[in-house]
Design an enzyme around this catalytic site. Sequence first.
Site, PDB file in Angstrom:
ATOM      1  N   TYR A 129       0.857  -1.189   0.000  1.00  8.90           N
ATOM      2  CA  TYR A 129       0.000   0.000   0.000  1.00  8.90           C
ATOM      3  C   TYR A 129       0.889   1.234   0.000  1.00  8.90           C
ATOM      4  CZ  TYR A 129      -3.071   3.654   1.837  1.00  8.90           C
ATOM      5  OH  TYR A 129      -3.766   4.830   2.031  1.00  8.90           O
ATOM      6  N   HIS A 130       0.539   2.233  -0.800  1.00  6.34           N
ATOM      7  CA  HIS A 130       1.362   3.433  -0.990  1.00  6.34           C
ATOM      8  C   HIS A 130       0.866   4.571  -0.115  1.00  6.34           C
ATOM      9  CE1 HIS A 130       3.843   6.417  -2.876  1.00  6.34           C
ATOM     10  NE2 HIS A 130       4.207   5.617  -3.873  1.00  6.34           N
ATOM     11  N   GLY A 131       1.665   4.992   0.873  1.00  3.25           N
ATOM     12  CA  GLY A 131       1.325   6.153   1.686  1.00  3.25           C
ATOM     13  C   GLY A 131       1.526   7.447   0.923  1.00  3.25           C
ATOM     14  N   SER A 196       3.952  -0.852  -5.967  1.00  3.89           N
ATOM     15  CA  SER A 196       2.657  -0.464  -5.418  1.00  3.89           C
ATOM     16  C   SER A 196       1.700  -0.236  -6.578  1.00  3.89           C
ATOM     17  CB  SER A 196       2.772   0.820  -4.591  1.00  3.89           C
ATOM     18  OG  SER A 196       1.485   1.273  -4.208  1.00  3.89           O
ATOM     19  N   GLU A 202      -2.827   6.433  -5.474  1.00  3.55           N
ATOM     20  CA  GLU A 202      -3.111   6.020  -4.103  1.00  3.55           C
ATOM     21  C   GLU A 202      -2.434   6.947  -3.103  1.00  3.55           C
ATOM     22  OE1 GLU A 202      -3.830   1.708  -3.105  1.00  3.55           O
ATOM     23  OE2 GLU A 202      -1.778   1.987  -2.366  1.00  3.55           O
TER      24      GLU A 202
END
Length: 330
Positions: A129-131, A196, A202
Amino acid sequence: MSNGNESCMFGDGDDFLACLFNTFEEWSGLGPLEDYLSYLEYLAWVFTPLVVVFILPFLIVIFLYLSILFLHVYKHKNQLREAYSNNLWDGARKTLATLWDGHGFIWHGYEIHGMEKIPDEGAALIVYYHGAIPIDYYYFLAKVLIQKGRIVHSVADYFLFKVPGFKLLLEVFSVIHGPQEECVKALKSGHLLGISPGGVREALLSDETYPLLWGKRKGFAQVAIDSKVPIIPMFTQNVREGFRSLGGLSFFRWSYEKFRMPMAPVYGGFPVKFRTYLGNPIPYNHNISAAELAEKTQQAVQALIDRHQIIPGNVLRALLERFHSRHKDK
């Protein structure tokens, strides 16, 4: 007024300055400037001790953290010496990894759960998951390099390769901009590869509810199938509380969709608790399609989010997690 200005021109240096002050006082109507300067001097005299009282402890804290960082590097000195003796870039990578690892330890109390799922040798595709800023991924890269002695090749958005000065950094850490052929080549060569699927979209448009914005992307799944490698899902708890994006606002969302450039402001840098969780590897299966594997991988990452992240995320709660071990893991 003009007579005053003219008379000022014929005095010596001290008289000239005094004349200018008098002229300014008359023009502004503020009264004698000496009174204001004396008042400012008094305020400086009163508040200087207070400023010193608060700044000095802060400087001591900084010094303590720098000491911890030094000790962190010193702990790995033998590994660094060996890395430099083998290859200049190996030494540079190990040094930067040690510094990033120290930063993660100090600022976020960074932890990895499931490191044993990263193979000591052989290829695997790591999907995460990409912050808003993927600083957790940088910490992860550092941990893998230090603990496993392996470089994780990474796929990054093309715009990063246009940022001045980034080229050397991206080359040294084996970052590519993502053609499927290059990804397959890296995996078939036995490397680890991180990607990602949500990418910049995202990063900018997701929020504290942690939605996965993968759309119908399945290229990463096709890469895994063509390379015959497992997929390892990954998620970092509280990554959205460390940095947040204003990309959800209509203007920034529109600008990204229009120009495909990450122009939304990012704010934060909060020292919240980061825990990276690695899920069970999804093994290669020649009977599964890319669409099915993409869906299966998305479900695996979503399961990590559901299990380990309290939604919506909260910065204060994530900060407090630095001081106790309670976290959503069941």
